[in-house]
Scaffold this motif. Structure first.
Motif, PDB file in Angstrom:
ATOM      1  N   ASP A 157       0.570  -1.378  -0.109  1.00  0.00           N
ATOM      2  CA  ASP A 157       0.010  -0.116  -0.658  1.00  0.00           C
ATOM      3  C   ASP A 157       0.514   0.881   0.094  1.00  0.00           C
ATOM      4  O   ASP A 157       0.326   2.027   0.150  1.00  0.00           O
ATOM      5  CB  ASP A 157      -0.555   0.255   1.361  1.00  0.00           C
ATOM      6  N   GLU A 158       1.886   1.309  -0.186  1.00  0.00           N
ATOM      7  CA  GLU A 158       2.957   2.658  -0.327  1.00  0.00           C
ATOM      8  C   GLU A 158       2.713   2.670  -1.928  1.00  0.00           C
ATOM      9  O   GLU A 158       2.838   2.056  -2.766  1.00  0.00           O
ATOM     10  CB  GLU A 158       4.846   1.727   0.414  1.00  0.00           C
ATOM     11  N   PRO A 159       2.915   4.397  -1.710  1.00  0.00           N
ATOM     12  CA  PRO A 159       2.681   4.993  -3.451  1.00  0.00           C
ATOM     13  C   PRO A 159       3.822   4.822  -3.884  1.00  0.00           C
ATOM     14  O   PRO A 159       3.487   5.426  -5.653  1.00  0.00           O
ATOM     15  CB  PRO A 159       2.176   6.370  -3.010  1.00  0.00           C
ATOM     16  N   VAL A 160       5.371   4.973  -3.473  1.00  0.00           N
ATOM     17  CA  VAL A 160       6.771   4.648  -4.016  1.00  0.00           C
ATOM     18  C   VAL A 160       7.162   3.267  -4.265  1.00  0.00           C
ATOM     19  O   VAL A 160       6.724   2.327  -3.047  1.00  0.00           O
ATOM     20  CB  VAL A 160       7.402   5.423  -3.125  1.00  0.00           C
ATOM     21  N   PRO A 161       7.603   2.490  -5.010  1.00  0.00           N
ATOM     22  CA  PRO A 161       8.137   1.382  -4.938  1.00  0.00           C
ATOM     23  C   PRO A 161       9.579   1.063  -3.838  1.00  0.00           C
ATOM     24  O   PRO A 161       9.788   2.012  -3.155  1.00  0.00           O
ATOM     25  CB  PRO A 161       8.853   0.860  -5.918  1.00  0.00           C
ATOM     26  N   ALA A 162       9.147  -0.236  -3.137  1.00  0.00           N
ATOM     27  CA  ALA A 162      10.074  -0.057  -2.134  1.00  0.00           C
ATOM     28  C   ALA A 162      12.053   0.058  -2.563  1.00  0.00           C
ATOM     29  O   ALA A 162      12.520   0.413  -1.490  1.00  0.00           O
ATOM     30  CB  ALA A 162      10.159  -1.878  -1.714  1.00  0.00           C
ATOM     31  N   MET A 163      12.230  -0.471  -3.698  1.00  0.00           N
ATOM     32  CA  MET A 163      13.411   0.157  -4.206  1.00  0.00           C
ATOM     33  C   MET A 163      14.294   1.692  -3.367  1.00  0.00           C
ATOM     34  O   MET A 163      15.288   1.957  -3.438  1.00  0.00           O
ATOM     35  CB  MET A 163      14.126  -0.421  -5.006  1.00  0.00           C
ATOM     36  N   PHE A 164      13.152   2.676  -3.404  1.00  0.00           N
ATOM     37  CA  PHE A 164      13.623   3.258  -3.058  1.00  0.00           C
ATOM     38  C   PHE A 164      13.347   3.601  -1.873  1.00  0.00           C
ATOM     39  O   PHE A 164      14.285   4.820  -1.415  1.00  0.00           O
ATOM     40  CB  PHE A 164      12.594   4.505  -3.430  1.00  0.00           C
ATOM     41  N   ALA A 165      12.821   3.020  -1.224  1.00  0.00           N
ATOM     42  CA  ALA A 165      13.156   2.963   0.776  1.00  0.00           C
ATOM     43  C   ALA A 165      12.450   4.261   0.766  1.00  0.00           C
ATOM     44  O   ALA A 165      12.778   5.292   2.199  1.00  0.00           O
ATOM     45  CB  ALA A 165      13.913   3.059   1.071  1.00  0.00           C
ATOM     46  N   ASP A 166      11.499   4.852   0.358  1.00  0.00           N
ATOM     47  CA  ASP A 166      10.630   6.155   0.791  1.00  0.00           C
ATOM     48  C   ASP A 166       9.740   5.633   1.368  1.00  0.00           C
ATOM     49  O   ASP A 166       8.150   6.389   0.713  1.00  0.00           O
ATOM     50  CB  ASP A 166      10.672   7.120  -0.602  1.00  0.00           C
ATOM     51  N   TYR A 167       9.086   5.509   2.715  1.00  0.00           N
ATOM     52  CA  TYR A 167       7.643   4.696   3.439  1.00  0.00           C
ATOM     53  C   TYR A 167       7.143   6.135   4.214  1.00  0.00           C
ATOM     54  O   TYR A 167       7.644   6.845   4.303  1.00  0.00           O
ATOM     55  CB  TYR A 167       8.544   3.813   3.804  1.00  0.00           C
ATOM     56  N   ARG A 168       5.935   6.062   3.933  1.00  0.00           N
ATOM     57  CA  ARG A 168       5.053   6.900   4.253  1.00  0.00           C
ATOM     58  C   ARG A 168       4.184   6.604   4.912  1.00  0.00           C
ATOM     59  O   ARG A 168       4.028   7.384   6.213  1.00  0.00           O
ATOM     60  CB  ARG A 168       4.310   7.015   2.672  1.00  0.00           C
ATOM     61  N   HIS A 169       3.868   5.298   4.889  1.00  0.00           N
ATOM     62  CA  HIS A 169       3.660   4.352   6.744  1.00  0.00           C
ATOM     63  C   HIS A 169       3.800   3.804   8.018  1.00  0.00           C
ATOM     64  O   HIS A 169       5.131   2.928   7.553  1.00  0.00           O
ATOM     65  CB  HIS A 169       1.933   3.102   5.708  1.00  0.00           C
ATOM     66  N   SER A 170       3.321   4.226   8.637  1.00  0.00           N
ATOM     67  CA  SER A 170       4.275   3.951  10.135  1.00  0.00           C
ATOM     68  C   SER A 170       4.945   1.970  10.464  1.00  0.00           C
ATOM     69  O   SER A 170       5.324   1.832  10.600  1.00  0.00           O
ATOM     70  CB  SER A 170       3.294   4.524  11.410  1.00  0.00           C
ATOM     71  N   HIS A 171       3.708   1.062   9.990  1.00  0.00           N
ATOM     72  CA  HIS A 171       3.786  -0.284   9.801  1.00  0.00           C
ATOM     73  C   HIS A 171       4.840  -0.427   8.987  1.00  0.00           C
ATOM     74  O   HIS A 171       5.148  -1.449   9.103  1.00  0.00           O
ATOM     75  CB  HIS A 171       2.481  -1.047   9.386  1.00  0.00           C
ATOM     76  N   THR A 172       4.860   0.058   7.099  1.00  0.00           N
ATOM     77  CA  THR A 172       6.230   0.407   6.725  1.00  0.00           C
ATOM     78  C   THR A 172       7.374  -0.060   6.888  1.00  0.00           C
ATOM     79  O   THR A 172       8.473  -0.393   7.216  1.00  0.00           O
ATOM     80  CB  THR A 172       6.103  -0.045   5.092  1.00  0.00           C
ATOM     81  N   LYS A 173       7.576   1.946   7.897  1.00  0.00           N
ATOM     82  CA  LYS A 173       9.142   1.384   8.720  1.00  0.00           C
ATOM     83  C   LYS A 173       9.069   1.010   9.663  1.00  0.00           C
ATOM     84  O   LYS A 173      10.675   1.075   9.815  1.00  0.00           O
ATOM     85  CB  LYS A 173       8.584   3.364   8.776  1.00  0.00           C
ATOM     86  N   ARG A 174       8.850   0.300  10.159  1.00  0.00           N
ATOM     87  CA  ARG A 174       8.589  -0.126  11.659  1.00  0.00           C
ATOM     88  C   ARG A 174       9.568  -1.437  11.178  1.00  0.00           C
ATOM     89  O   ARG A 174      10.371  -2.035  11.133  1.00  0.00           O
ATOM     90  CB  ARG A 174       7.137  -1.435  12.026  1.00  0.00           C
ATOM     91  N   TRP A 175       8.478  -2.852   9.451  1.00  0.00           N
ATOM     92  CA  TRP A 175       9.051  -3.060   9.059  1.00  0.00           C
ATOM     93  C   TRP A 175      10.154  -3.476   8.131  1.00  0.00           C
ATOM     94  O   TRP A 175      11.116  -3.964   8.054  1.00  0.00           O
ATOM     95  CB  TRP A 175       8.034  -4.085   7.861  1.00  0.00           C
ATOM     96  N   SER A 176      10.205  -1.928   7.914  1.00  0.00           N
ATOM     97  CA  SER A 176      11.605  -1.651   7.486  1.00  0.00           C
ATOM     98  C   SER A 176      13.172  -2.128   8.096  1.00  0.00           C
ATOM     99  O   SER A 176      14.090  -2.406   8.321  1.00  0.00           O
ATOM    100  CB  SER A 176      11.619  -0.745   6.776  1.00  0.00           C
ATOM    101  N   THR A 177      12.802  -1.240   9.334  1.00  0.00           N
ATOM    102  CA  THR A 177      13.233  -1.439  10.776  1.00  0.00           C
ATOM    103  C   THR A 177      13.717  -2.538  11.219  1.00  0.00           C
ATOM    104  O   THR A 177      14.867  -2.981  11.004  1.00  0.00           O
ATOM    105  CB  THR A 177      13.044  -0.718  11.682  1.00  0.00           C
ATOM    106  N   VAL A 178      12.767  -3.982  11.090  1.00  0.00           N
ATOM    107  CA  VAL A 178      13.389  -5.242  11.482  1.00  0.00           C
ATOM    108  C   VAL A 178      14.229  -5.444  10.359  1.00  0.00           C
ATOM    109  O   VAL A 178      15.140  -6.376  10.932  1.00  0.00           O
ATOM    110  CB  VAL A 178      11.612  -5.969  12.069  1.00  0.00           C
TER     111      VAL A 178
END
Length: 57
Positions: free
Chosen positions: A3-24
């Motif tokens: 559900d992120e507007p930008v592809p994950a390869m750019f690591a420009d996360y907007r949602h808190s759940h995606t930021k937490r997952w990225s940290t893990v």
């Protein structure tokens, strides 16, 4: 999911759940993905498919 507007390869996360997952995931060295046997057809999880005969010669 996805559900992120930008592809994950750019690591420009907007949602808190995606930021937490990225940290893990950034703190890990490797990943193991488990797939339930029911997801694959009976023959797919028993062995690798052999290469074409022409490639073996």
């Amino acid at each position: 999911m996805l559900d992120e507007p930008v592809p994950a390869m750019f690591a420009d996360y907007r949602h808190s759940h995606t930021k937490r997952w990225s940290t893990v995931t950034n703190s890990c060295n490797a990943f193991v993905f488990l797939i339930s046997p029911g997801v694959l057809s009976p023959g797919e999880h028993r062995s690798w498919k052999s290469p074409p005969q022409s490639a073996q010669r």
